[in-house]
Design an enzyme around this catalytic site. Structure first.
Site, short mmCIF file in Angstrom:
data_model
loop_
_atom_site.label_atom_id
_atom_site.label_comp_id
_atom_site.label_asym_id
_atom_site.label_seq_id
_atom_site.Cartn_x
_atom_site.Cartn_y
_atom_site.Cartn_z
CB CYS A 101 -0.93 -0.02 1.22
SG CYS A 101 -2.18 1.29 1.21
CB CYS A 198 -7.57 -2.18 6.12
SG CYS A 198 -6.98 -2.05 4.41
#
Length: 367
Positions: A101, A198
């Site tokens: 990410c 997440c």
């Protein structure tokens, strides 16, 4: 400068944005929407970039008096982080989605868009420092080692670091950041830190992977190649794992067994004693330098290597050899698996990193 503040909805990014405003820069806040289906991301203190996080970020931006936008990066996130995570596990590796990410979303897609729109730099709430050294920009550990996040930023290149600013890097503690947020009237001052993956809503990584990779029974082998059990699907196992093997009977010496290797092609899991987890060398072809490359990279240089975000760095020697960054540790280390990231340090400076492709055991396979 014209600054784009990436605001996750947490206390760190809110204080980082506040410090950029206080320094006199022209600041714009942006929150990254990483899913078009909020229910597919974790909520509360266990995730980040959810709807509630977006609202927290918006309130912080309003308190700071800066413009605020939400940018939809959901498609890019799915392709570059979620799909990569699935593909890595399917190949028998143990990926770190937070590294991907940072590499592909926050400091590739986001930074590219920011520069295209005329911003000079991106500000985040990471605990790390960018310094100017003799050979250009350098990435260093944060002053607060307990909160240091330089490991997950090790994938950044010199070009990216040149447009990155981490205002919290010199802050002595997280407590000081929370106190500052409270003094500034930011509602996120006491918000818990985010953690876990997440995009796995319920935290059941094994079940989530089984739906996407498939789960087919296969053999559990010992180091000699003998079948000693059956597993429900190789992709659910990671190197170093102890629980969930369900072999049904103890090892001959009575000691616990650990996962030593995952073989996705043959759908096999290899287990053995803890001492067999000891690794003497690791290497990866996907490497990068966080600034200028070391002058002695081909000959080899003394360093420290860190293989997980919260692991202790260990003394090692690194060198470039046959297209790989090869790292040999001074003393064997455990808990190393293909797919993980090895970040190389010299002192507090992050020199570079590689995604681990292979390891060399410090314990020979018994004859």
């Amino acid at each position: 400068m014209k600054i784009l503040a990436a605001m996750s909805g947490g206390v760190d990014s809110a204080v980082a944005a506040a410090r950029a405003v206080e320094a006199g820069h022209e600041v714009v806040g942006v929150h990254l929407a990483l899913s078009r289906m909020p229910g597919t991301l974790r909520t509360g203190s266990r995730g980040c970039c959810t709807v509630e996080d977006s609202m927290d970020a918006r309130r912080a931006a309003a308190k700071l008096g800066i413009p605020f936008y939400v940018w939809d990066f959901s498609e890019r996130f799915r392709e570059d982080v979620v799909d990569d995570f699935v593909a890595e596990y399917a190949a028998g590796r143990t990926p770190n989605p937070c590294m991907r990410c940072n590499e592909r979303i926050k400091f590739a897609a986001l930074l590219d868009k920011a520069l295209a729109l005329g911003f000079d730099a991106v500000v985040t709430g990471h605990y790390a420092e960018v310094r100017l050294g003799a050979d250009g920009v350098e990435l260093h550990r944060a002053a607060a080692w307990a909160k240091d996040q330089s490991y997950v930023l090790g994938v950044l290149t010199a070009a990216q670091l040149a447009h990155a600013w981490f205002p919290l890097g010199a802050t002595p503690s997280k407590a000081e950041v929370r106190a500052e947020a409270e003094a500034r009237g930011l509602s996120v001052a006491a918000k818990p830190d985010s953690h876990d993956i997440c995009f796995i809503p319920d935290g059941d990584t094994r079940g989530w992977l089984a739906e996407r990779v498939g789960a087919e029974e296969g053999a559990i082998l010992d180091r000699s190649g003998d079948r000693i059990g059956t597993h429900p699907g190789a992709a659910a196992f990671t190197v170093g794992q102890r629980k969930g093997l369900n072999i049904g009977y103890p090892a001959p010496d009575g000691k616990p067994r650990f996962v030593l290797e995952v073989r996705p092609v043959t759908n096999e899991v290899v287990v053995g004693p803890r001492e067999a987890l000891a690794i003497a060398e690791l290497a990866g072809a996907r490497y990068s330098w966080a600034g200028a490359a070391p002058a002695d990279a081909d000959a080899g240089f003394a360093c420290e290597v860190q293989v997980r975000a919260h692991a202790d760095p260990v003394p090692a020697t690194a060198r470039l050899e046959a297209g790989e960054l090869v790292i040999r540790v001074d003393e064997p280390i455990e808990g190393v698996a293909p797919g993980q990231t090895a970040v190389v340090y010299v002192g507090t400076r992050v020199v570079g990193q590689c995604t681990i492709d292979r390891t060399v055991s410090a314990v020979p396979v018994p004859a």
